[in-house]
Structure formats: C-alpha cells, structure tokens
Design a protein around this motif. Structure first.
Motif, PDB file in Angstrom:
ATOM      1  N   THR A   1     -37.831  11.127 -20.244  1.00  0.00           N
ATOM      2  CA  THR A   1     -37.729  10.429 -21.529  1.00  0.00           C
ATOM      3  C   THR A   1     -38.307  11.286 -22.651  1.00  0.00           C
ATOM      4  OG1 THR A   1     -37.919   8.285 -20.416  1.00  0.00           O
ATOM      5  CG2 THR A   1     -38.340   8.334 -22.785  1.00  0.00           C
TER       6      THR A   1
ATOM      7  N   ASN B   1     -33.316   2.618 -14.104  1.00  0.00           N
ATOM      8  CA  ASN B   1     -34.649   2.237 -13.654  1.00  0.00           C
ATOM      9  C   ASN B   1     -34.618   1.525 -12.304  1.00  0.00           C
ATOM     10  OD1 ASN B   1     -36.474   3.170 -15.721  1.00  0.00           O
ATOM     11  ND2 ASN B   1     -35.497   1.705 -17.078  1.00  0.00           N
TER      12      ASN B   1
ATOM     13  N   LEU C   1     -36.098   7.121  -9.057  1.00  0.00           N
ATOM     14  CA  LEU C   1     -36.913   7.031 -10.268  1.00  0.00           C
ATOM     15  C   LEU C   1     -38.036   6.016 -10.099  1.00  0.00           C
ATOM     16  CD1 LEU C   1     -34.344   7.269 -13.205  1.00  0.00           C
ATOM     17  CD2 LEU C   1     -36.125   8.891 -12.602  1.00  0.00           C
TER      18      LEU C   1
ATOM     19  N   TRP D   1     -29.804  10.920 -16.879  1.00  0.00           N
ATOM     20  CA  TRP D   1     -30.802  10.439 -17.833  1.00  0.00           C
ATOM     21  C   TRP D   1     -30.680  11.180 -19.168  1.00  0.00           C
ATOM     22  CZ3 TRP D   1     -34.708   6.742 -16.654  1.00  0.00           C
ATOM     23  CH2 TRP D   1     -35.634   6.524 -17.671  1.00  0.00           C
TER      24      TRP D   1
ATOM     25  N   ALA E   1     -39.645   9.921 -14.534  1.00  0.00           N
ATOM     26  CA  ALA E   1     -38.926   9.150 -15.546  1.00  0.00           C
ATOM     27  C   ALA E   1     -39.547   9.335 -16.927  1.00  0.00           C
ATOM     28  CB  ALA E   1     -38.915   7.674 -15.161  1.00  0.00           C
TER      29      ALA E   1
END
Length: 249
Positions: A117, A101, A106, A63, A113
C-alpha cells in the motif's frame, strides 16, 4: 539489492550522458530528482521489493494495479478532480483491493500488505508530482532519479540492518543484471520519458497489464499460484482502472 541495481543503472547512464556532452543538472534539478527518486524508487520500488519477501510477485502486481487510481486522486488534490465515471472506476478499484484482503497470502502477511500500500501510494504521488517539479532534460532526468533513489534505498537498507552475508550466486547476479538493464535502464527510463509527455493517469496505465503478465510468469517460472478470489480481485481492479483511463482520454 534494489539500491545496487539503481546505483549501477543510474551511474552508468549518468557518466554516459556526461561523456556525450549533456549538461550537469542544476541544484534545483537535483532537488527535484531527489524528491521523485525517493518516492518512485525509495518508497515505490523499495516497498515492493520489501513486500515480496512474503507476497508472491503475481499478487503484488494485482495490488499495484490500483496505482492509477491513487494517481487520479492525487491529480484531484492538485486541481483536477475525477469525473462521475472516474469515481465509479476508483470505487471499483478499491473494492478489488478489499477483495484482495481475503486472499490467504495477504492475511498471513499484513506487513506485506502494508508495504504494498505504501509503495503504491509513493509511486502514484511521485508520478503526479514529477510533472510539477524542475527536472533535468531528457535521459539525464532518469539518471539523476535513479542515483537519488539508490541513496534512499541504501539508507533504508542500513536502517533495517541489512548486510551482505555471502557473495551472491550466479543465478542471483544474473537476475540483478537483468533488472539493471531491462528493469532500470530500459523500463524505468521509458516510464520517466512518458511522465514528461503525457498525463500521469495515462502513463500509469501500464499497471493495467502488469497483473496478467506477472501472474503468468509467476506460475510458469516461480511455481506461484493465485486463488479464485485473487483472480476476481484482478478483474475488478482492472475494470476500475480501465474506466479511469478511458474517461481521462
């Protein structure tokens, strides 16, 4: 844990540099260091540390590989918009995030998640912004940022109601010392050094190899696993990051 890590590393480096005769940062340099430390360590490292209560280290690294893409976008907002091929790379990177996703780990942990981010955006913004702020010279910049970041992390920890319920085990303490030495004094200081000498898109390209290393270490040492979707997402994200980095060279 993160607050203690950066307090020890930043404090040790700060007192060593002062002993060597390095000047004390000015008020404006402390302010710049506080902004960068809050973004890189408070939001960035703190967000990843928080997320990894639910998300594996390998998946978190995949990620975070989108971070150079966010850095390219922030550079654009500050006057240097991506080229056509860089936009292709950005699109590929975010398609990879979309694929992530579908990763079960996640989907089951949306807080993880969201935290990843926020952490990625904070790290990218701090990296770009650091080149426009007045910071101390040399290694003192790393020391000041780690000290400022540790205060932010302590504040977040207190707000979250975290308490040290029992003394850490020898295994935990050893891991913390490893992070103090290799992750903070060597790793973070090296990154801060790069940010002062190259553009953010190149400095952040270390995220290129992080997923491969983290997935491998997670499998070997933590018995983690990553699905086919996760591996596909890693390939797509790294392809996008590669386009951005190569076209900015």
């Amino acid at each position: 844990m993160a607050a203690i890590r950066f307090l020890i590393a930043g404090g040790s480096l700060f007192f060593f540099l002062r002993w060597r005769g390095e000047p004390m940062p000015t008020r404006q340099q402390w302010l710049g260091s506080a902004i960068v430390g809050a973004l890189l360590l408070g939001g960035g490292n703190g967000g990843v540390t928080f997320a990894e209560q639910w998300v594996s280290s390998g998946l978190a690294a995949v990620w975070i590989a989108t971070m150079p893409l966010w850095a390219a976008l922030f550079s654009g907002l500050l006057g240097r918009w991506p080229t056509r091929w860089e936009w292709v790379g950005l699109t590929l990177g975010f398609v990879g995030v979309g694929l992530l996703n579908f990763e079960g780990n996640l989907r089951a942990n949306p807080i993880g998640a969201i935290s990843l981010t926020v952490a990625t955006i904070c790290w990218a913004l701090g990296s770009v912004w650091s080149q426009r702020l007045l910071l101390p010279k040399g290694m003192m910049a790393s020391a000041a940022q780690m000290l400022a970041g540790s205060l932010v992390l302590f504040a977040l920890s207190l707000i979250g109601g975290e308490r040290l319920a029992s003394p850490p085990t020898i295994r935990s303490a050893s891991a913390l010392l490893y992070l103090v030495g290799f992750g903070s004094l060597i790793g973070f200081s090296s990154y801060a050094y790069l940010l002062r000498r190259v553009r953010p898109s190149l400095a952040t390209s270390y995220a290129y190899v992080n997923p491969i290393v983290a997935v491998g270490l997670g499998v070997v040492f933590a018995k983690e696993s990553i699905s086919g979707i996760g591996l596909l997402a890693m390939f797509v994200i790294l392809s996008g990051v590669g386009l951005v980095v190569l076209k900015r060279r």
